[in-house]
Write a protein that holds these residues in place. Structure first.
Motif, mmCIF file in Angstrom:
data_model
loop_
_atom_site.group_PDB
_atom_site.id
_atom_site.type_symbol
_atom_site.label_atom_id
_atom_site.label_comp_id
_atom_site.label_asym_id
_atom_site.label_seq_id
_atom_site.Cartn_x
_atom_site.Cartn_y
_atom_site.Cartn_z
ATOM 1 N N THR A 75 0.852 -1.198 0.000
ATOM 2 C CA THR A 75 0.000 0.000 0.000
ATOM 3 C C THR A 75 0.886 1.246 0.000
ATOM 4 O O THR A 75 2.033 1.202 0.450
ATOM 5 C CB THR A 75 -0.879 0.068 1.265
ATOM 6 N N ASP A 77 0.675 3.711 2.044
ATOM 7 C CA ASP A 77 1.044 4.021 3.432
ATOM 8 C C ASP A 77 2.227 3.174 3.902
ATOM 9 O O ASP A 77 3.168 3.679 4.517
ATOM 10 C CB ASP A 77 -0.144 3.781 4.380
ATOM 11 N N TYR A 78 2.158 1.881 3.626
ATOM 12 C CA TYR A 78 3.251 1.000 4.079
ATOM 13 C C TYR A 78 4.573 1.443 3.433
ATOM 14 O O TYR A 78 5.619 1.530 4.101
ATOM 15 C CB TYR A 78 2.942 -0.457 3.721
ATOM 16 N N GLU A 120 5.858 4.587 5.006
ATOM 17 C CA GLU A 120 6.415 4.317 6.343
ATOM 18 C C GLU A 120 7.855 3.836 6.238
ATOM 19 O O GLU A 120 8.723 4.213 7.025
ATOM 20 C CB GLU A 120 5.581 3.232 7.056
ATOM 21 N N THR A 126 8.075 11.262 -2.441
ATOM 22 C CA THR A 126 6.932 10.886 -1.606
ATOM 23 C C THR A 126 5.790 10.379 -2.469
ATOM 24 O O THR A 126 5.731 10.657 -3.671
ATOM 25 C CB THR A 126 6.463 12.069 -0.742
ATOM 26 N N ALA A 128 -0.300 8.387 -0.101
ATOM 27 C CA ALA A 128 -0.039 8.021 1.298
ATOM 28 C C ALA A 128 -0.722 9.010 2.242
ATOM 29 O O ALA A 128 -1.072 10.135 1.857
ATOM 30 C CB ALA A 128 1.467 8.009 1.550
ATOM 31 N N ASP A 129 -0.885 8.564 3.491
ATOM 32 C CA ASP A 129 -1.460 9.406 4.538
ATOM 33 C C ASP A 129 -0.665 10.733 4.608
ATOM 34 O O ASP A 129 0.568 10.704 4.713
ATOM 35 C CB ASP A 129 -1.339 8.631 5.856
ATOM 36 N N LEU A 136 2.188 10.979 7.023
ATOM 37 C CA LEU A 136 3.457 10.324 6.684
ATOM 38 C C LEU A 136 4.292 11.219 5.754
ATOM 39 O O LEU A 136 5.509 11.313 5.899
ATOM 40 C CB LEU A 136 3.184 8.979 6.004
#
Ligand code: SF4
Length: 416
Positions: free
Chosen positions: A120, A122-123, A126, A149, A153-154, A157
């Motif tokens: 994902t 997000d992962y 991270e 980036t 993603a969130d 983050l």
């Protein structure tokens, strides 16, 4: 994924990163060491690293991907899900070790880190943030960090990435929304722009906070940048110039990078078979300079394109193309004209114009004075008036273009 040793991973993931043009480290400032720490690395010195085209023209940043596996299937990308390439993946700790070891051996001045999307957004984000956090907090690394980036993603983050990185970038990928929809159907132009807007706000907020509170954290002090692929879709140079101008205006970007599309192995059938001329990428960079350093409005730069095709000429630079199109604005009197007017004279760079302005405060300039400030007085001469020079009707000459354009051999040398 088969087990690979570090050297094999490095070979795969450094090669996979070469398609990203947007790495540059200029314009950042020195980071302070943690209290009591001696720190490692320095970002001082403008231009120690520069930006490069897709064929790997990069320098002393360790430029790698976290992984070249990806769950997305962007047609133009060698790492897309359906691509038949050998895959590899670093752990964050491996990247930290490589960065520190290369730094200590003086091979690099920093890290440029991007990644395919693992599981994902997000992962993946991270993992990228973890690399930067380990370098900054556990190893007190003060070298340059540029993080690519992931717009999906969130936002928290992405914000964390900006707190550790000198520069963050989010690729807009294609110049038009239609091109993005066709070639990267899982990506969304509004999401990409939303993420760029968030980064812009964080940069501005924390820059203001830093002015008031010394202890305020820094956020991407070298700003944000983006990259557009040129020649993978039908966008004209005019479309690209207008898009770049909009990005600079809306998101306060430090740089837009133009990356001439490179045909990739095992390419998708929707892509062109040939790369665009490298000169096209070069002309777009020149048009970008006109907007950023030569005080041209974006609409004026777009006027340098051929109205019939929307493309910049390849045989002459955009500044010369503009001057030939608007001959009535010339000749410009080198002893009287404004800085803005002098900046439009083909062959006069920013430094030359500033030198002219400084000199004419105490004496009038002759053609020989200008010749000392430029590479080619033959190119400049038709467009200016000096104390002992007036081009008469040269600017009216029908063959002016052939007189001032670079010779074919010079262009071929560049293309080579
Ligand atoms: S998301 Fe990035 S790495 Fe994945 S296929 Fe698209 S361009 Fe390539």
């Amino acid at each position: 994924m088969a087990q690979l040793d570090l050297r094999a991973k490095l070979a795969i993931l450094a090669d996979a990163a070469k398609y990203d043009a947007s790495c540059a480290s200029s314009g950042t400032a020195k980071r302070k060491s943690a209290p009591g720490g001696k720190g490692l690395g320095s970002t001082e010195g403008m231009g120690i690293c520069h930006a490069y085209a897709p064929d790997g023209r990069c320098i002393s940043l360790l430029k790698i991907l976290l992984t070249n596996s990806c769950v997305f299937d962007c047609h133009y990308c060698i790492n897309r899900k359906s691509s038949n390439v050998r895959r590899a993946r670093f752990t964050p700790e491996e990247i930290v070790d490589l960065t520190l070891n290369f730094y200590k051996r003086n091979y690099i001045e920093g890290l440029f880190l991007s990644s395919g999307i693992i599981a994902t957004p997000d992962y993946t984000m991270e993992q990228i943030v973890r690399v930067a956090r380990l370098l900054r907090e556990e190893h007190d690394f003060r070298g340059y960090i540029h993080l690519k980036t992931i717009p999906d993603a969130d936002p928290e983050l992405v914000h964390q990435a900006g707190l550790y990185a000198d520069r963050v970038s989010i690729n807009v990928e294609l110049p038009t929304v239609a091109g993005l929809t066709r070639l990267a159907p899982e990506k969304s132009a509004p999401r990409i722009e939303g993420a760029m807007r968030d980064v812009k706000s964080s940069i501005e907020d924390l820059r203001d906070a830093k002015k008031r509170f010394k202890s305020a954290p820094r956020f991407a002090p070298a700003g944000q940048s983006t990259q557009m692929i040129v020649g993978a879709d039908a966008a004209t140079d005019g479309d690209i110039i207008r898009r770049a101008a909009g990005l600079y205006g809306s998101f306060g970007l430090r740089r837009v990078y133009y990356s001439a599309f490179s045909p990739i192995p095992d390419a998708s059938a929707v892509l062109p078979l040939q790369r665009p001329p490298l000169m096209r990428e070069h002309r777009l960079y020149q048009s970008d300079w006109l907007m950023r350093f030569y005080e041209y409005q974006p609409g004026e730069v777009a006027q340098a394109t051929d109205p019939a095709t929307g493309m910049l000429p390849l045989d002459i630079d955009p500044k010369l193309a503009w001057a030939l199109r608007f001959r009535e604005r010339f000749p410009v009197d080198v002893n009287r004209a404004s800085r803005e007017a002098l900046l439009r004279v083909p062959g006069l760079g920013v430094k030359a114009v500033d030198a002219i302005l400084a000199t004419r405060r105490w004496r009038r300039l002759r053609l020989a004075d200008v010749a000392r400030l430029t590479v080619s007085i033959a190119k400049v001469r038709p467009f200016l008036i000096a104390e002992d020079w007036r081009p008469v009707a040269l600017a009216e000459k029908a063959d002016l273009r052939s007189l001032v354009a670079p010779r074919r051999e010079q262009l071929e040398l560049f293309a080579a």
